[in-house]
Design a protein around this motif. Structure first.
Motif, PDB file in Angstrom:
ATOM      1  N   ALA A   3     133.754   0.816  35.052  1.00 30.37           N
ATOM      2  CA  ALA A   3     132.747   1.851  34.600  1.00 30.37           C
ATOM      3  C   ALA A   3     132.050   1.232  33.660  1.00 30.37           C
ATOM      4  O   ALA A   3     131.629  -0.247  32.940  1.00 30.37           O
ATOM      5  CB  ALA A   3     133.843   1.876  33.446  1.00 30.37           C
ATOM      6  N   ALA A  16     137.834   4.761  29.983  1.00 26.37           N
ATOM      7  CA  ALA A  16     136.289   5.504  30.717  1.00 26.37           C
ATOM      8  C   ALA A  16     136.466   4.545  32.031  1.00 26.37           C
ATOM      9  O   ALA A  16     135.664   4.888  33.132  1.00 26.37           O
ATOM     10  CB  ALA A  16     134.816   4.254  30.091  1.00 26.37           C
ATOM     11  N   GLU A  17     137.879   4.185  32.306  1.00 28.10           N
ATOM     12  CA  GLU A  17     137.929   3.842  34.137  1.00 28.10           C
ATOM     13  C   GLU A  17     137.533   4.756  34.521  1.00 28.10           C
ATOM     14  O   GLU A  17     137.840   5.323  35.877  1.00 28.10           O
ATOM     15  CB  GLU A  17     138.764   2.327  34.321  1.00 28.10           C
ATOM     16  CG  GLU A  17     138.222   1.346  33.964  1.00 28.10           C
ATOM     17  CD  GLU A  17     138.433   0.589  32.199  1.00 28.10           C
ATOM     18  OE1 GLU A  17     139.443   1.950  31.172  1.00 28.10           O
ATOM     19  OE2 GLU A  17     138.273   0.247  31.774  1.00 28.10           O
ATOM     20  N   SER A  20     134.540   7.463  34.904  1.00 29.62           N
ATOM     21  CA  SER A  20     134.121   7.152  35.933  1.00 29.62           C
ATOM     22  C   SER A  20     134.912   7.588  37.401  1.00 29.62           C
ATOM     23  O   SER A  20     134.240   8.337  37.712  1.00 29.62           O
ATOM     24  CB  SER A  20     133.555   5.994  35.827  1.00 29.62           C
ATOM     25  OG  SER A  20     134.486   4.972  35.342  1.00 29.62           O
ATOM     26  N   TRP A  24     133.021   9.952  39.642  1.00 27.31           N
ATOM     27  CA  TRP A  24     132.759   9.527  40.951  1.00 27.31           C
ATOM     28  C   TRP A  24     133.311  10.302  42.158  1.00 27.31           C
ATOM     29  O   TRP A  24     132.607  10.388  42.827  1.00 27.31           O
ATOM     30  CB  TRP A  24     133.082   8.001  41.009  1.00 27.31           C
ATOM     31  CG  TRP A  24     132.469   7.344  42.528  1.00 27.31           C
ATOM     32  CD1 TRP A  24     131.346   7.030  42.829  1.00 27.31           C
ATOM     33  CD2 TRP A  24     133.747   6.981  43.352  1.00 27.31           C
ATOM     34  NE1 TRP A  24     131.602   6.186  43.846  1.00 27.31           N
ATOM     35  CE2 TRP A  24     132.789   6.450  44.307  1.00 27.31           C
ATOM     36  CE3 TRP A  24     135.288   7.120  43.116  1.00 27.31           C
ATOM     37  CZ2 TRP A  24     134.018   5.804  45.441  1.00 27.31           C
ATOM     38  CZ3 TRP A  24     136.136   6.676  45.208  1.00 27.31           C
ATOM     39  CH2 TRP A  24     134.426   6.065  46.184  1.00 27.31           C
ATOM     40  N   PHE A  59     128.864  13.241  32.074  1.00 29.87           N
ATOM     41  CA  PHE A  59     128.283  12.275  32.936  1.00 29.87           C
ATOM     42  C   PHE A  59     127.764  12.274  34.301  1.00 29.87           C
ATOM     43  O   PHE A  59     127.515  10.460  35.027  1.00 29.87           O
ATOM     44  CB  PHE A  59     129.627  10.815  32.632  1.00 29.87           C
ATOM     45  CG  PHE A  59     130.138  10.838  31.347  1.00 29.87           C
ATOM     46  CD1 PHE A  59     129.775   9.967  30.170  1.00 29.87           C
ATOM     47  CD2 PHE A  59     131.010  11.642  30.921  1.00 29.87           C
ATOM     48  CE1 PHE A  59     130.049  10.617  28.805  1.00 29.87           C
ATOM     49  CE2 PHE A  59     131.648  11.474  30.466  1.00 29.87           C
ATOM     50  CZ  PHE A  59     131.209  10.652  28.959  1.00 29.87           C
ATOM     51  N   PHE A  63     125.371   9.004  36.410  1.00 29.70           N
ATOM     52  CA  PHE A  63     126.281   8.166  37.658  1.00 29.70           C
ATOM     53  C   PHE A  63     125.208   8.617  38.547  1.00 29.70           C
ATOM     54  O   PHE A  63     125.192   7.350  39.611  1.00 29.70           O
ATOM     55  CB  PHE A  63     127.794   8.687  37.379  1.00 29.70           C
ATOM     56  CG  PHE A  63     128.799   7.910  37.203  1.00 29.70           C
ATOM     57  CD1 PHE A  63     129.028   7.226  36.972  1.00 29.70           C
ATOM     58  CD2 PHE A  63     128.869   9.033  36.006  1.00 29.70           C
ATOM     59  CE1 PHE A  63     129.807   6.611  36.954  1.00 29.70           C
ATOM     60  CE2 PHE A  63     130.413   8.365  35.287  1.00 29.70           C
ATOM     61  CZ  PHE A  63     130.185   7.374  35.060  1.00 29.70           C
TER      62      PHE A  63
END
Length: 115
Positions: A3, A16-17, A20, A24, A59, A63
């Motif tokens: 993250a 955040a992990e 993300s 992803w 986001f 990314f």
């Protein structure tokens, strides 16, 4: 995927992990929002597919930009491959530009060959 230390994650309910990882999974693999929801639920993270969609909209571009920056640069030498294909009895031409490392730079497929 790690993250980022990004202030845009501040105030979100999930760490955040997790955000993300969900973004992803959605953009990296051909998964639906509900499949990402199920994969996170299997890991004990209860999140709706609507939330995953919001995370992707919020986001996803950041990314994508970060991943694009990490891609290897195209080499200075490249060659063009031409292949003739028959699809449902119709002849098509496929051209691929490939650099010296084997990375595909561009692909073009047409039903007619320009002379």
């Amino acid at each position: 995927m790690t993250a980022p230390a990004c202030p845009s994650f501040a105030g979100d309910r999930f760490p955040a992990e997790i955000i993300s990882q969900a973004v992803w999974l959605y953009f990296r693999f051909p998964l639906s929002l509900r499949m990402v929801e199920e994969m996170l639920a299997f890991r004990g993270i209860v999140v709706s597919h609507g939330t995953v969609r919001q995370w992707g909209r919020e986001f996803g571009q950041a990314f994508s930009n970060r991943i694009r920056r990490r891609l290897p640069r195209a080499g200075d030498k490249w060659h063009l491959d031409e292949v003739v294909l028959k699809i449902n009895g119709v002849t098509h031409w496929l051209w691929r530009a490939i650099d010296q490392a084997g990375m595909v730079l561009d692909v073009l497929m047409q039903s007619r060959r320009d002379e």
